[in-house]
Design an enzyme around this catalytic site. Structure first.
Site, mmCIF file in Angstrom:
data_model
loop_
_atom_site.group_PDB
_atom_site.id
_atom_site.type_symbol
_atom_site.label_atom_id
_atom_site.label_comp_id
_atom_site.label_asym_id
_atom_site.label_seq_id
_atom_site.Cartn_x
_atom_site.Cartn_y
_atom_site.Cartn_z
ATOM 1 N N GLU A 8 4.342 -64.938 -51.155
ATOM 2 C CA GLU A 8 5.611 -65.634 -50.925
ATOM 3 C C GLU A 8 6.463 -64.933 -49.850
ATOM 4 O O GLU A 8 7.595 -64.520 -50.091
ATOM 5 C CB GLU A 8 6.386 -65.785 -52.238
ATOM 6 C CG GLU A 8 5.615 -66.603 -53.274
ATOM 7 C CD GLU A 8 6.381 -66.845 -54.570
ATOM 8 O OE1 GLU A 8 7.498 -66.290 -54.726
ATOM 9 O OE2 GLU A 8 5.870 -67.602 -55.422
ATOM 10 N N GLU A 68 -1.003 -70.311 -56.813
ATOM 11 C CA GLU A 68 -0.262 -69.861 -58.000
ATOM 12 C C GLU A 68 0.553 -71.033 -58.504
ATOM 13 O O GLU A 68 1.388 -71.573 -57.784
ATOM 14 C CB GLU A 68 0.655 -68.681 -57.661
ATOM 15 C CG GLU A 68 1.366 -68.107 -58.880
ATOM 16 C CD GLU A 68 2.329 -66.979 -58.510
ATOM 17 O OE1 GLU A 68 1.897 -66.029 -57.805
ATOM 18 O OE2 GLU A 68 3.503 -67.048 -58.914
#
Length: 512
Positions: A196, A316
């Site tokens: 991220e 994810e």
């Protein structure tokens, strides 16, 4: 003896109770009939790989290695039941992981400069400079993880620490040490770099531009090619999900791909529906929540059209971010979202879906006592029944019934005309479906039915019923037997349930 007035009153009460019970029975069992239409001449819309449904373990779970014993036979059995699959080892703590072949005790105040750990102290120094806590993964611990993957037939997907940087560029030395060790041990691994990155400013108070990250991926690809991992996949950039009021995620993805698309084998991002701290049971069963994923996929697709030939993965994903909502993400309450996600992702050609997590957190498939939770059973059934070829199905019903269709898994049946339909019913009402369309005509349909429900419609339960019987895992996977339906043209679902139907003797052409 009752007086006449008392007798009349008693009869009236009894009559009213009977009427009320009849109303409830009709409400919960009649259900509005829906129509399922499947065309026999349709083409396959997408083809998903065998490891489409995959799992993750958060890197935080291996910071303290006593949390997960990768050698436990029961854990290996539960993981192997989901194979073939990928096991992603990633998460925020990936940016705090340093590899050392041998045991070493290091801190920000002291790091022994030993010959076998030349890259460790510089890595420690870099993270300490940004006041980031770190932990060291030893070669022995890395070996245990890889041996677990080898034994369970899952493919490891590992995330390198992208915050090991010198002059705004990723320093690859610690990664090289890990790669050299892995190659000598013949470990089969695919790779990522960073977790991220579009959120680094918020999480670490560090800015990493998409252009910088693309350059880092280029460097990693060269390192892999020269370290014996030329054929390993490199997957990224692992951005967060697109959100209407936060356009930076899409801008980051687009700019990264503009500079680095040729260095990745798959485009990856993360997806959650809800905030674990505020999510409610009603949120988990609200059709508006289910529709978020469709909107997010379409948004991401629209912003990456130029790269549509590169596979797209969700590396994810779960129901709610922040570790999962206790009593919701790890119970029957979260299962419809998981099944619907698998259906939508296959429909929109997301070729790998990594469920967070196999074990650890409140959104895991397996609890800390190694007991399988409802979504583990659901995943095992999906693997058993659902084939690779994705079909188009029209379901004329309400927003509270959601349905998908594939060719049946060839390992389940040799019937090349068999299809698997799976669905969720979000209503406290029975749902009835009339089988329609040219693929489903005829009076010789044979249907294997798997109905998944909660005891007494308790949606917070961690016990899953299969065709009315509770599922338990003792020493091995039990036989998951269907109810056999013959020569019918309709199927139905109880209130608050999920279902799989393997329909044989159809006229479908695409599954052959």
């Amino acid at each position: 003896m009752l007086s006449n007035k008392s007798l009349v009153a008693a009869c009236a009460i009894a009559f009213c109770c009977n009427v009320a019970l009849m109303v409830l029975f009709v409400k919960y069992n009649s259900g509005e009939r829906c129509y399922i239409t499947i065309d026999e001449h349709q083409a396959v819309t997408n083809v998903i790989p065998d490891d489409f449904l995959s799992v993750g373990i958060d890197t935080s779970e291996i910071e303290h290695y006593r949390k997960i014993d990768f050698s436990k036979p029961r854990l290996r059995q539960l993981a192997a039941a989901l194979a073939p699959a990928r096991l992603r080892l990633g998460g925020t703590m990936s940016e705090r992981l340093i590899f050392s072949e041998n045991e070493i005790v290091a801190s920000c105040d002291h790091c022994p400069k030993e010959p076998h750990a030349k890259s460790v102290c510089p890595a420690v120094e870099k993270l300490c400079k940004h006041n980031l806590p770190f932990f060291i993964m030893t070669g022995n611990e890395w070996t245990k993880i890889n041996e677990f993957c080898r034994a369970t037939k899952v493919k490891l997907l590992f995330t390198f620490n992208v915050l090991l940087r010198v002059n705004h560029t990723w320093n690859e030395q610690n990664a090289k040490d890990l790669l050299e060790y892995s190659k000598n041990k013949h470990f089969d691994v695919d790779w990522q770099l960073g977790n991220e990155p579009n959120s680094f400013q918020h999480v670490f108070n560090i800015s990493l531009t998409p252009e910088m990250l693309a350059h880092d991926f280029q460097k990693l690809r060269k390192v892999l090619n020269h370290s014996g991992y030329k054929h390993s996949l490199l997957v990224g950039p692992d951005t967060t999900r697109p959100q209407p009021k936060r356009p930076y995620c899409l801008e980051y993805m687009r700019e990264f791909l503009g500079n680095g698309s040729k260095h990745v084998n798959a485009i990856s991002w993360h997806q959650y529906y809800l905030n674990s701290r505020t999510a409610t049971l009603e949120d988990f069963w609200n059709p508006d929540t289910f529709d978020l994923l469709k909107e997010q996929i379409e948004t991401m697709r629209n912003h990456t059209k130029k790269y549509r030939h590169t596979p797209m993965w969700l590396t994810e994903t779960s129901s709610s971010y922040g570790g999962g909502a206790p009593g919701l993400s790890n119970s029957f309450a979260g299962s419809p979202l998981w099944l619907d996600k698998l259906g939508l992702c296959a429909k929109y050609n997301i070729t790998t879906v990594v469920r967070q997590s196999l074990i650890g957190g409140n959104y895991s498939l397996i609890d800390n006592k190694l007991e399988p939770l409802p979504d583990w059973w659901l995943s095992v059934l999906y693997k058993k029944l659902v084939g690779n070829k994705v079909l188009h199905v029209d379901c004329k019903c309400s927003r509270l019934q959601r349905m998908y269709a594939h060719c049946a898994n060839r390992k389940y049946t040799n019937d090349t005309s068999a299809i698997t339909i799976y669905a969720v019913n979000l209503e406290m009402t029975k749902a009835r479906f009339l089988l329609n369309g040219t693929a489903l005509h005829g009076d010789n349909l044979i249907i294997d039915e798997y109905i998944l429900s909660a005891p007494s419609n308790n949606r917070r339960t961690k016990t899953l019923l299969l065709n009315g019987w509770p599922l338990y895992y003792e020493s091995s996977l039990p036989d998951l037997e269907p109810v056999h339906l013959k020569y019918g043209n309709h199927i139905s679902m109880p209130p608050y349930s999920m279902a799989f139907w393997v329909i044989k003797n159809t006229s479908i052409k695409a599954c052959k």
